[in-house]
Design a protein around this motif. Structure first.
Motif, short mmCIF file in Angstrom:
data_model
loop_
_atom_site.label_atom_id
_atom_site.label_comp_id
_atom_site.label_asym_id
_atom_site.label_seq_id
_atom_site.Cartn_x
_atom_site.Cartn_y
_atom_site.Cartn_z
N ASP A 141 0.83 -1.21 0.00
CA ASP A 141 0.00 0.00 0.00
C ASP A 141 0.86 1.26 0.00
OD1 ASP A 141 -2.34 -1.43 -0.05
OD2 ASP A 141 -2.64 -1.37 2.13
N ALA A 142 1.98 1.22 0.72
CA ALA A 142 2.86 2.39 0.78
C ALA A 142 3.47 2.68 -0.58
CB ALA A 142 3.96 2.15 1.81
N THR A 185 0.79 4.29 -2.87
CA THR A 185 0.55 5.68 -2.51
C THR A 185 1.70 6.58 -2.96
OG1 THR A 185 -0.77 5.02 -0.60
CG2 THR A 185 0.12 7.26 -0.60
N GLY A 229 1.99 6.79 -6.79
CA GLY A 229 0.87 7.56 -7.34
C GLY A 229 1.10 9.05 -7.19
N GLU A 230 1.67 9.46 -6.07
CA GLU A 230 1.93 10.88 -5.83
C GLU A 230 3.15 11.36 -6.61
OE1 GLU A 230 2.35 11.10 -1.64
OE2 GLU A 230 0.20 10.97 -1.22
N TYR A 277 -1.59 5.14 -11.55
CA TYR A 277 -2.02 4.02 -10.74
C TYR A 277 -0.96 2.93 -10.79
CZ TYR A 277 -4.63 -0.12 -9.29
OH TYR A 277 -5.04 -1.27 -8.66
#
Length: 329
Positions: free
Chosen positions: A17-18, A21, A24-25, A31
């Motif tokens: 998940d990290a 995130t 994505g940023e 994605y």
């Protein structure tokens, strides 16, 4: 330097998940589904700012970056990406064209057009972001040239520049003058790369002229130990006359002869201090760096560094635990 993510600092259950995130940023709202969410995810991402440009370096387990048409509309990008594949092999699909990127390949891509970027296993890349506004080039030219950057005569110079910016990145990015200077050089190199790859005569002429001194400097650094590194050879390598070579240097308040001599002196100084060169004589090292007269070299060395080559070698040897001077002039 800012460490965007280091999964070694996170529990394994949080790493996938990290990565999603953080990527994505960092990659303009792309994605990023993991290659295998249940597998161990390894990633480290670092960012340095250089004036209006920045460098993003990442190393991670296999991933897929998908930038959709919807995301390009909702999150338009103001930058162009120039990425060097450092470890592994990746595939890049954009506008119906697929490019396979091997280690050492340069990828230029438009973040305002959908793409897919994938790799398996552990991979690493270093990416330079430059402002589209600073580039000042037509979008069609950028998109056309991005598929043919290998044809540019400065392709390898751009690769070396991007990787070189990270070798002492913390000190360079913290120095305002160095950061701004590197940003300007980066933009000019990116412009020259694209215009030369696109074959645009008007833009190419202006861009290559603006980066000529950068190309000359890079060529000299690469050939410092060549005994026949002369103004004539340097000029010929860049398809200009010796007179024009000196004019380019003079316009930049730059003395070619003094700069080459200073670089060679520094190269000799470093070699004299090296453990691996302790069996080479001072005369041999001097000659390798373009100083054919050992006496003249010793005099210049003392003038520049305030110490003789022999005393410098002896002092460096003591620091390295080497007893005495193991070679003679």
């Amino acid at each position: 330097m800012v460490v965007v993510l280091d999964t070694e600092l996170l529990p394994e259950s949080d790493r996938a998940d990290a990565v999603i995130t953080a990527m994505g940023e960092s990659f303009v709202a792309s994605y990023v589904p993991p290659e295998d969410p249940s597998a161990f995810t390894r990633a480290r991402m670092e960012v340095w700012a250089f004036g209006s440009t920045s460098i993003f370096r990442s190393g991670m387990s296999g991933q897929q970056l998908v930038r959709t048409a919807k995301r390009t509309r909702s999150h338009p990008s103001s930058t162009l990406s120039l990425a060097v594949q450092q470890i592994g092999e990746s595939a890049f699909d954009q506008q119906g064209q697929q490019r396979i990127l091997e280690t050492g390949s340069l990828l230029v891509h438009d973040d305002n057009s959908p793409y897919e970027y994938t790799w398996s296993g552990f991979g690493a890349c270093t990416c330079l972001f430059v402002s589209l506004h600073d580039l000042g080039l037509p979008v069609d030219l950028i998109r056309d040239a991005s598929t043919r950057v290998r044809a540019s005569p400065i392709h390898d110079l751009v690769v070396d520049h991007i990787l070189g910016m990270t070798r002492n990145a913390d000190a360079l990015s913290d120095d305002p003058a160095a950061a701004v200077g590197l940003a300007n050089v980066s933009v000019e190199l990116a412009r020259a790369l694209l215009t030369s790859a696109a074959g645009d005569t008007r833009h190419r002429r202006d861009a290559l002229a603006a980066t000529l001194l950068t190309q000359i400097r890079a060529y000299v650094r690469k050939h410092l130990t060549d005994p026949d590194l002369t103004p004539g050879k340097i000029a010929a390598a860049h398809h200009i006359s010796v007179r024009h070579l000196y004019k380019v240097c003079a316009d930049a308040n730059f003395s070619l002869h003094e700069w080459i001599t200073a670089l060679r002196m520094e190269g000799a100084r470093e070699e004299l201090a090296g453990r691996e060169s302790r069996h080479r004589s001072i005369a041999m090292i001097a000659q390798r760096w373009g100083f054919s007269n050992p006496t003249h070299f010793s005099r210049r060395f003392r003038d520049v560094y305030g110490i003789t080559p022999r005393d410098w070698r002896r002092m460096a040897g003591r620091r390295e635990g080497i007893d005495g001077d193991t070679s003679s002039v």
